[in-house]
Design a protein around this motif. Sequence first.
Motif, short mmCIF file in Angstrom:
data_model
loop_
_atom_site.label_atom_id
_atom_site.label_comp_id
_atom_site.label_asym_id
_atom_site.label_seq_id
_atom_site.Cartn_x
_atom_site.Cartn_y
_atom_site.Cartn_z
N SER A 502 0.84 -1.19 0.00
CA SER A 502 0.00 0.00 0.00
C SER A 502 0.88 1.24 0.00
O SER A 502 1.86 1.33 0.75
N ALA A 503 0.51 2.19 -0.85
CA ALA A 503 1.20 3.48 -0.92
C ALA A 503 0.29 4.52 -0.29
O ALA A 503 -0.86 4.69 -0.72
N GLY A 504 0.81 5.22 0.72
CA GLY A 504 -0.01 6.17 1.45
C GLY A 504 0.45 7.60 1.26
O GLY A 504 1.59 7.87 0.86
N ALA A 505 -0.46 8.53 1.56
CA ALA A 505 -0.12 9.94 1.50
C ALA A 505 0.84 10.35 2.61
O ALA A 505 1.36 11.47 2.57
N ASP A 506 1.08 9.46 3.58
CA ASP A 506 2.06 9.74 4.63
C ASP A 506 3.49 9.44 4.17
O ASP A 506 4.40 9.36 5.00
N GLU A 507 3.68 9.23 2.85
CA GLU A 507 4.98 9.00 2.23
C GLU A 507 5.64 7.72 2.74
O GLU A 507 6.83 7.67 3.03
N THR A 508 4.84 6.66 2.84
CA THR A 508 5.34 5.34 3.22
C THR A 508 4.74 4.29 2.30
O THR A 508 3.61 4.43 1.82
N LEU A 509 5.51 3.22 2.08
CA LEU A 509 5.03 2.01 1.42
C LEU A 509 5.04 0.89 2.45
O LEU A 509 6.07 0.63 3.06
N ARG A 510 3.90 0.26 2.62
CA ARG A 510 3.78 -0.78 3.66
C ARG A 510 3.40 -2.11 3.00
O ARG A 510 2.50 -2.16 2.15
N MET A 511 4.10 -3.17 3.43
CA MET A 511 3.85 -4.52 2.93
C MET A 511 3.09 -5.31 3.98
O MET A 511 3.53 -5.42 5.14
N TRP A 512 1.94 -5.84 3.57
CA TRP A 512 1.06 -6.60 4.47
C TRP A 512 1.01 -8.04 4.01
O TRP A 512 0.57 -8.33 2.88
N ASN A 513 1.44 -8.94 4.85
CA ASN A 513 1.41 -10.37 4.53
C ASN A 513 0.07 -10.95 5.02
O ASN A 513 0.00 -11.75 5.94
N CYS A 514 -1.00 -10.53 4.36
CA CYS A 514 -2.35 -10.85 4.83
C CYS A 514 -3.00 -12.01 4.09
O CYS A 514 -4.05 -12.50 4.52
N PHE A 515 -2.42 -12.48 2.99
CA PHE A 515 -3.00 -13.59 2.22
C PHE A 515 -2.01 -14.74 2.07
O PHE A 515 -2.04 -15.46 1.07
N ALA A 516 -1.15 -14.92 3.06
CA ALA A 516 -0.20 -16.03 3.01
C ALA A 516 -0.95 -17.35 3.11
O ALA A 516 -1.83 -17.51 3.96
N PRO A 517 -0.64 -18.34 2.26
CA PRO A 517 -1.34 -19.63 2.34
C PRO A 517 -1.03 -20.34 3.64
O PRO A 517 0.05 -20.18 4.23
N ASP A 518 -1.99 -21.15 4.09
CA ASP A 518 -1.86 -21.86 5.35
C ASP A 518 -0.80 -22.96 5.20
O ASP A 518 -0.92 -23.84 4.35
N PRO A 519 0.27 -22.96 6.01
CA PRO A 519 1.30 -24.01 5.85
C PRO A 519 0.82 -25.38 6.27
O PRO A 519 1.41 -26.39 5.86
N LEU A 520 -0.26 -25.46 7.07
CA LEU A 520 -0.75 -26.77 7.50
C LEU A 520 -1.48 -27.51 6.38
O LEU A 520 -1.58 -28.73 6.40
N LEU A 521 -2.00 -26.76 5.42
CA LEU A 521 -2.72 -27.40 4.31
C LEU A 521 -1.73 -27.79 3.22
O LEU A 521 -1.59 -27.14 2.19
N THR A 522 -0.99 -28.86 3.47
CA THR A 522 0.05 -29.28 2.52
C THR A 522 -0.53 -29.93 1.27
O THR A 522 0.11 -29.92 0.21
N LYS A 523 -1.72 -30.48 1.37
CA LYS A 523 -2.32 -31.14 0.23
C LYS A 523 -3.08 -30.18 -0.68
O LYS A 523 -3.69 -30.62 -1.66
N LYS A 524 -3.06 -28.90 -0.34
CA LYS A 524 -3.78 -27.92 -1.16
C LYS A 524 -3.07 -27.77 -2.51
O LYS A 524 -1.85 -27.88 -2.59
N GLU A 525 -3.86 -27.52 -3.51
CA GLU A 525 -3.28 -27.39 -4.85
C GLU A 525 -2.35 -26.18 -4.91
O GLU A 525 -2.64 -25.13 -4.35
N LYS A 526 -1.24 -26.38 -5.57
CA LYS A 526 -0.29 -25.29 -5.72
C LYS A 526 -0.81 -24.29 -6.75
O LYS A 526 -1.62 -24.60 -7.61
N MET A 527 -0.32 -23.10 -6.60
CA MET A 527 -0.73 -22.05 -7.53
C MET A 527 -0.19 -22.33 -8.93
O MET A 527 0.89 -22.90 -9.10
N ALA A 528 -1.00 -21.96 -9.89
CA ALA A 528 -0.63 -22.25 -11.28
C ALA A 528 0.67 -21.52 -11.63
O ALA A 528 0.87 -20.36 -11.30
N VAL A 529 1.55 -22.24 -12.30
CA VAL A 529 2.85 -21.66 -12.68
C VAL A 529 2.62 -20.71 -13.86
O VAL A 529 1.88 -21.01 -14.80
N ARG A 530 3.23 -19.56 -13.77
CA ARG A 530 3.08 -18.57 -14.83
C ARG A 530 3.68 -19.10 -16.13
O ARG A 530 4.74 -19.72 -16.15
N GLU A 531 2.96 -18.82 -17.21
CA GLU A 531 3.41 -19.34 -18.50
C GLU A 531 4.74 -18.70 -18.89
O GLU A 531 5.11 -17.62 -18.44
#
Length: 541
Positions: A502-531
């Motif tokens: 996020s880029a804010g008017a307070d002149e900062t860029l902030r990184m939020w790790n809010c959608f990290a996949p759950d490490p316990l769900l090992t059998k979950k399908e991996k994300m599609a590899v970019r072509e």
Amino acid sequence: MAQFNYLNEMNSFIAMDGEITKGPVPRWQKKLELSAASTSFNNSALANTSARQKLSISFTGNNANNTLQTTAGFSMKSPRKNGGKNAASSAKKPSQTPSKTSGQQQTGGDRFIPSRTASDFARGNFIVKQSKDEDAENEDGTTSEGASPKQSDRMKSLSEALGNCDIGNKRVLSYQVKPPPPPEGYVNPLKVVYSAKTPMSAKSGSRYIPNAPERILDAPEIVNDYYLNLMDWSGDNVVAVALGPSVYLWNAATGTIETLFENEGNDQTCSLSWISEGHILAVGTNAGTVELWDCENVKRLRVMNGHSARVGVLAWNSYVLCSGSRDGTIVNHDVRTRQHNIGVLQGHTQEVCGLKWSPDGKYLASGGNDNLVNVWAAASGAPHATTEPVYIFNQHQAAIRALAWCPWQSHVLASGGGTADRCIKFWNCASGQLLSSVDTKSQVCGLIFSKTYKELISAHGYVNNQLSIWKYPSMTKQVDLMGHTGRVLQIAMSPDGSTIMSAGADETLRMWNCFAPDPLLTKKEKMAVREKPSLLKQSIR
């Protein structure tokens, strides 16, 4: 003789073999004696309980003094002296619970007592009678009372309508009494006592959402303008941001910072957008031109004209680049050919500040300062939009800059309004209908869908300058990410979809790790590899 007794005792003490005749009783022997004693006691207790006789009360109306008698015939009067001690001792003796042995059967059990106030006896009688009628059906399909199945179904539906409930799910007897509902308008005075704000972390369902940014970067001289788009995150994990007269490249993997170029004079960068394949960056300027830069070789490839005012927003669709300007027009640029201008879209009367292509490339959505959202269809067999909009949505009350297409429902579009509107609206572009609208109570500056958890994150301005995560499609707010002291100008998602910048008017860029996949769900399908990147970059002139 004494010395012989002394020698015998000494020999018994010293001898290691043989049976121990003196000393404490072994533990196993104690347990054996206790188990035998408890078994004999339980047997005697069961014998006494089986010998008890049930009392029955009989009253004789002829006598003035009624007497209480047992079925065996003896009276319940005070005992005599000769039997008083035995009677008193047997009365004071507590009853023991029999042990769980294999050859014995326990007596008694729990009782379930129905509640009269919670039971509807009329409905219970009808249910019992109906079940009996169903059991007594004849072979010809009629009931015992002569009614056909259609008539019985009609009677059942009529009874359910009168009872205002599903009779099939109702019980004959009720064992619980529900508490009465509070009166209308009642406010619990203890709500403040038992309510508290979530601390530095929040849980959403079964995952953890950190409430603090993972990293904070300085962004000096970033322009605080709602209509500009000054940041973008490429598929190669490189963030481009315009700060003052310069454009910088920050590699999120290595952390290195590189200056792409610096404007001269009064020139200003108004918009940035990465191509989906490769390392080509499109730059919109305040002079109405669009520049293409090769960020790998730090070289400007070409300059494309077409606007009479600043270019505040850009959107790629394969080899076609769409640019929106303050003059209210949208230009389709084919970056492969010399004559790049292949179409001009005129659907807005004021500045175009939002542009987004759908994931399948069939629709282009545009938002403007005229409070309109236009949806343009792609030309047949070409990745550019037609000159007439398919739908025009005018339900917003402010400028629309935030636009996002749902990745798993390519026909669903989300749009967010400015300060005077503050609403997020969802549109079905297959039918042109408004699906839902949510009032966010603050200016909406950006929208991004998350495929990992099927959620929507929104960036806001005044009052709280927060990022909000919503569960889609219920739009239940999961958490508010606080930290910016000025309004959030723009948000971008990492290539793996786990991090938001996020880029804010307070002149900062902030990184939020809010959608990290759950490490316990090992059998979950991996994300599609970019072509694999195509040869598109080689055909850009």
